[in-house]
Enzyme design. Structure first.
Site, PDB file in Angstrom:
ATOM      1  CB  SER A  71     -23.241   7.195  10.052  1.00 34.83           C
ATOM      2  OG  SER A  71     -21.859   7.286  10.309  1.00 34.83           O
ATOM      3  CG  ASP A  72     -21.507  10.978   4.710  1.00 30.60           C
ATOM      4  OD1 ASP A  72     -22.154  10.240   3.945  1.00 30.60           O
ATOM      5  OD2 ASP A  72     -20.548  11.681   4.334  1.00 30.60           O
ATOM      6  CD  GLN A  73     -15.152   6.650   6.615  1.00 34.27           C
ATOM      7  OE1 GLN A  73     -15.248   5.944   5.626  1.00 34.27           O
ATOM      8  NE2 GLN A  73     -14.683   6.223   7.770  1.00 34.27           N
TER       9      GLN A  73
END
Length: 195
Positions: A71-73
């Site tokens: 996951s990344d943001q």
């Protein structure tokens, strides 16, 4: 709850671990080492989707036969991807620049099946409207919660909520860094029974 394959969270983030813990699944966390530099002309959605998959693939060799979550943001203001501030001074600047404005948070999740070498994912966007902030308000916030490790320089799940006028999005966990609604859909598609 029975699981067919080992589950791995490709992250060193305590916030992502706290979110994944909500699902009550057995998993291990493994910290990926990747270059997080955006590519030239890469959209925020493409950037976080690429990094989510790269994180999952970075730990795949250590976990054969597993399902790996990456996951990344990105925090996006005026089309510019803002990184984690890293220092209180940069956090202060980021928050002042967000004063009275709407900032987008784009979060990607990827599920990599190492047996099939297939990745699927989703990107979720969340809008945050900041109330009007002055130096004193930002200083008070950062003294109480120095969010130098967070995209956007705040923790919405904690005291950072005091900085907002409104939030708009389909999944509030996306704002924290791991969109659980999308992840649950991906896990069900991979054969896990939730709940």
């Amino acid at each position: 709850m029975p699981q067919r394959k080992a589950l791995v969270l490709a992250s060193s983030s305590p916030y992502r671990r706290q979110l994944l813990d909500r699902l009550g699944l057995d998993y291990v966390a493994d910290s990926p080492e990747i270059d997080e530099t955006p590519h030239r002309s890469e959209s925020p959605a493409a950037y976080v989707a690429r990094l989510a998959e790269e994180k999952a693939r970075a730990v795949a060799e250590r976990h054969p036969g597993a399902l790996i979550i990456g996951s990344d943001q990105a925090c996006v203001r005026d089309g510019e991807i803002l990184g984690k501030p890293g220092t209180l001074e940069r956090a202060h600047q980021q928050l002042l620049a967000a004063s009275g404005r709407t900032v987008l948070f784009t979060t990607a999740v990827c599920l990599l099946d190492t047996d099939a070498n297939e990745a699927c994912g989703d990107v979720v966007t969340f809008r945050v409207r900041f109330r009007t902030l002055d130096d004193a308000a930002v200083q008070r916030y950062l003294e109480r919660e120095p969010a130098v490790d967070a995209a956007g320089s705040f923790h919405s799940e904690a005291y950072g909520i005091t900085l907002f006028e409104s939030m708009d999005g389909s999944d509030p966990t996306a704002l924290v860094g791991l969109p659980l609604i999308a992840l649950c859909r991906l896990l069900r598609q991979a054969g896990l029974q939730l709940p």
